[in-house]
Design an enzyme around this catalytic site. Sequence first.
Site, short mmCIF file in Angstrom:
data_model
loop_
_atom_site.label_atom_id
_atom_site.label_comp_id
_atom_site.label_asym_id
_atom_site.label_seq_id
_atom_site.Cartn_x
_atom_site.Cartn_y
_atom_site.Cartn_z
N HIS A 237 0.90 -1.69 -0.13
CA HIS A 237 0.18 -0.12 -0.26
C HIS A 237 1.12 1.33 0.27
O HIS A 237 1.83 1.67 0.66
CB HIS A 237 -0.36 0.09 1.49
CG HIS A 237 -1.57 -1.06 1.01
ND1 HIS A 237 -2.91 -1.96 2.73
CD2 HIS A 237 -2.00 -1.70 0.67
CE1 HIS A 237 -2.86 -2.55 1.92
NE2 HIS A 237 -3.21 -2.92 1.03
C1 LIG Z 1 -0.08 -7.72 -4.03
C2 LIG Z 1 -0.99 -6.46 -3.52
C3 LIG Z 1 -2.26 -6.99 -3.06
C4 LIG Z 1 -2.97 -5.75 -2.77
N1 LIG Z 1 -4.20 -6.02 -2.50
C5 LIG Z 1 -4.89 -4.64 -2.63
C6 LIG Z 1 -6.25 -4.46 -1.95
O1 LIG Z 1 -6.87 -5.69 -1.67
N2 LIG Z 1 -7.91 -3.93 -1.91
C7 LIG Z 1 -6.63 -2.25 -2.37
O2 LIG Z 1 -7.58 -1.90 -2.07
N3 LIG Z 1 -4.98 -2.19 -2.35
C8 LIG Z 1 -4.75 -3.00 -2.34
N4 LIG Z 1 -3.32 -3.16 -2.68
C9 LIG Z 1 -2.98 -1.86 -3.28
C10 LIG Z 1 -3.42 -1.92 -4.76
O3 LIG Z 1 -3.96 -2.45 -5.82
C11 LIG Z 1 -2.84 -0.05 -5.00
O4 LIG Z 1 -2.94 1.32 -3.76
C12 LIG Z 1 -3.47 0.44 -6.06
O5 LIG Z 1 -3.42 -0.50 -7.11
C13 LIG Z 1 -2.68 1.21 -6.39
O6 LIG Z 1 -3.21 1.60 -7.63
P1 LIG Z 1 -2.47 3.25 -8.66
O7 LIG Z 1 -3.61 3.67 -9.81
O8 LIG Z 1 -1.52 4.52 -7.78
O9 LIG Z 1 -1.07 1.99 -9.28
P2 LIG Z 1 -1.09 1.00 -10.48
O10 LIG Z 1 -2.88 0.30 -10.06
O11 LIG Z 1 -0.04 -0.04 -9.84
O12 LIG Z 1 -0.78 1.53 -11.68
C14 LIG Z 1 -0.02 1.60 -12.04
C15 LIG Z 1 -0.05 1.28 -13.36
O13 LIG Z 1 0.95 2.75 -14.42
C16 LIG Z 1 1.69 1.95 -14.93
N5 LIG Z 1 2.71 2.17 -15.07
C17 LIG Z 1 3.99 2.76 -14.46
N6 LIG Z 1 5.05 3.33 -15.08
C18 LIG Z 1 4.24 3.69 -16.45
C19 LIG Z 1 4.68 4.36 -17.01
N7 LIG Z 1 6.39 4.71 -17.75
N8 LIG Z 1 4.03 4.32 -18.82
C20 LIG Z 1 3.65 3.58 -18.23
N9 LIG Z 1 2.65 2.96 -17.65
C21 LIG Z 1 3.14 3.19 -16.04
C22 LIG Z 1 1.98 0.60 -14.03
O14 LIG Z 1 3.06 -0.32 -15.37
C23 LIG Z 1 0.88 -0.23 -13.68
O15 LIG Z 1 -0.58 -0.79 -14.47
C24 LIG Z 1 -2.88 -4.41 -3.36
C25 LIG Z 1 -1.27 -4.00 -3.49
C26 LIG Z 1 -0.69 -5.17 -3.78
C27 LIG Z 1 0.56 -5.38 -4.25
#
Ligand SMILES: Cc1cc2nc3c(=O)[nH]c(=O)nc-3n(C[C@H](O)[C@H](O)[C@H](O)COP(=O)(O)OP(=O)(O)OC[C@H]3O[C@@H](n4cnc5c(N)ncnc54)[C@H](O)[C@@H]3O)c2cc1C
Lengths: 130, 522
Positions: free
Chosen positions: B440
């Site tokens: 997280h």
């Molecule tokens: C194992 C695990 C279990 C979890 N379980 C839960 C849960 O059950 N419930 C919950 O609420 N949260 C959970 N979380 C946390 C939650 O999944 C994340 O907080 C959330 O997905 C983050 O969202 P985000 O949009 O910030 O990033 P992400 O969902 O990580 O998305 C970011 C995206 O940007 C892409 N990216 C990165 N750099 C670039 C670039 N330079 N160019 C283009 N694309 C790029 C990445 O490839 C990725 O696809 C969990 C996390 C993990 C690791």
Amino acid sequence: MQWLVKRAALAFYPRTVALPGAGDCALDEQLLQLRKEGPPILWLSLVFGAVLFMLTPLFTLGVPLPAFLLPPSWLDKHASRLSTTRFYLLRQAMLGLKFAASLAWGRDAEVRRALGIAPYAEDPERFRTT
Amino acid sequence: MTHLAFQKSGRTLEIDADVVVVGSGAGGAAAAVTLARGGHSVIVVEAGPWLDPEHYPGSCAGAMKWLFDDWGVQVTRGRALWPVVQARAVGGTTVINSAICVRTPGDIFMSWRTEHGIDDAQLADRVWRHQDQIEKELSAELVPKTSLGRSNELAILGAERRGFEGHVMRRYAEGCQGQGQCLQGCRAGRKQSTNLNYIPEVLERGGTVVSCAPVKRVLLENGRATGVVGRFRHPGTKAVGDRYVLRARRAVFLAASATHTPALLERSGYRSPALGQHFRSHPGTGVFGLYDDPVDMQIGATQGWASMAYRENPGLKLETLALPLEMVASRLAGGGTQLMERLTNFRHLSFWIQAVRAEASGTVRNGFGGRPVVRYQLGPVDMQKMKTGIRILAEMQFAAGAKKVWPGVFGLPFEIGPDELGVLDQAPLDPRAYTAILSHLFGGAVMGSDPKRAVCDTRARVYGVPNLVIADASAIPTTLGVNPQHTIMGLAQLRAEELLNEESRAHLETPARASRPKHEVR
Ligand SMILES: Cc1cc2nc3c(=O)[nH]c(=O)nc-3n(C[C@H](O)[C@H](O)[C@H](O)COP(=O)(O)OP(=O)(O)OC[C@H]3O[C@@H](n4cnc5c(N)ncnc54)[C@H](O)[C@@H]3O)c2cc1C
Ligand code: SF4
């Protein structure tokens, strides 16, 4: 360097009466994949860990031999002591080796059968191309 | 409807749209679908490949290769080297997470107001309204009783006997079959990761998805974000492909995650004293319980039970977690025949975890090869929380009937019995003694009213570049004490809605605005 990493990684998961060891699994393929497809820092840290593993029996067992010359029972003790050493970086380096070997060991159908858990489905190695 | 994956033709791909969204995870997908529903042409650009459930790997090694960012081996720099785990795939981390759905607690909005000047009295209601909608669309439901599995059932019992609150989880999973494979992607297609719903909807609404395409830089020209550039990368071979230029007529939304968004901004030449600051997390660690009868944690929902009883004090969320065999094998202390002996107990183990609401704040920088460098370290106050959590989890395991617990803390015995709980009070406060992970993640490009302390304003517009919007976890200025996906999605949809509302107001004021051109692919 792959043989060195393999020799070290094998020591963490030896074959026992109850379970196949990492040597019974596709460890070579797994290490090759990590070397070719994994991030370079991962492979570097595995080589670093393997070198440390080979050079440290003097500290864990008081024996001035590289680990690959140790008889099996000493090697076993060396692996056990090194993975619980109080030196954090050394412990982490061993964790890396365990991680690499566990990827091959934990997915192996025979290991899973011996434990009584379901085998994994194949990895399709595919993604959407259109 | 266009999806463009890895390309290698020697040409440069150039596309225009109203909005370019970088990243297709929780934040990116939620923002993109709202923009597409509002009539905007949208390009979603994603570093990783697009996998459907039939492509999901079975093994952990497969998941690390095809779904995890950098094989999951990125670690924090600090006293302890703890993995920073996230995904790199269409759907982002929602593909590998457990889909636990928790609404943003009211106290969070209060702390954003008092500590970060986010003085919007309506914010909570507006985020919750979006969360209502997301819950419906992503089928948030309680884990069915029949899919709980024994580890989750034991946790219910353990908490009941210890006399604290605990509940079956609500997750974005429609009819979870309890296959315990959330971490490798749900092959049963039950878990509603965003590659299965919002991203396909963006395509259906005429949008474009560009996958296998890590963005190198955001184009910043005269105080505006005009697009992004990068090169395709093959997800298997890592071969470098064609160059691409994606131009945005109206706005660029950044949703590359709490580590990649700050690194991308830095690579793009954006400068701010707050950039890369205020990185926060809920470090997670757990305790194994060893039972006489098989527990088979690999059967049943990957995560099915949680407790908020300790969220406020000392600041912990408790959960169950089914760890795959590979992870148990590398996580357990020891090596050689002693480790093999321990592993014969695999089917008799349950693993329950704590997510620590840590006060520590770290930094994110752009490192070699565009890899983010995370400096982060827990201090004694946070470590005391973690230590308390270990004791609570151990007590719970014994209350549920465990004959031994394996606390996994260096310096403590490997195994302790029910009458040895006092040993846990000797646990060290040194983070190096614990095997924790960061999943997280928050901050790095936080929102706030003071440009010296925040990268974006209270509506997540980057200071000095008003059409650059942060729509992921990096904008969140505090920890939450609950699972973050729902908050990230609610905020991302709100940001997209704000842009749409602003434009419709501007449209009413200037009726002669030129009609919106379609995508142009050159
Ligand atoms: C194992 C695990 C279990 C979890 N379980 C839960 C849960 O059950 N419930 C919950 O609420 N949260 C959970 N979380 C946390 C939650 O999944 C994340 O907080 C959330 O997905 C983050 O969202 P985000 O949009 O910030 O990033 P992400 O969902 O990580 O998305 C970011 C995206 O940007 C892409 N990216 C990165 N750099 C670039 C670039 N330079 N160019 C283009 N694309 C790029 C990445 O490839 C990725 O696809 C969990 C996390 C993990 C690791
Ligand atoms: S527990 Fe299994 S069926 Fe349920 S969502 Fe996770 S992977 Fe899918």
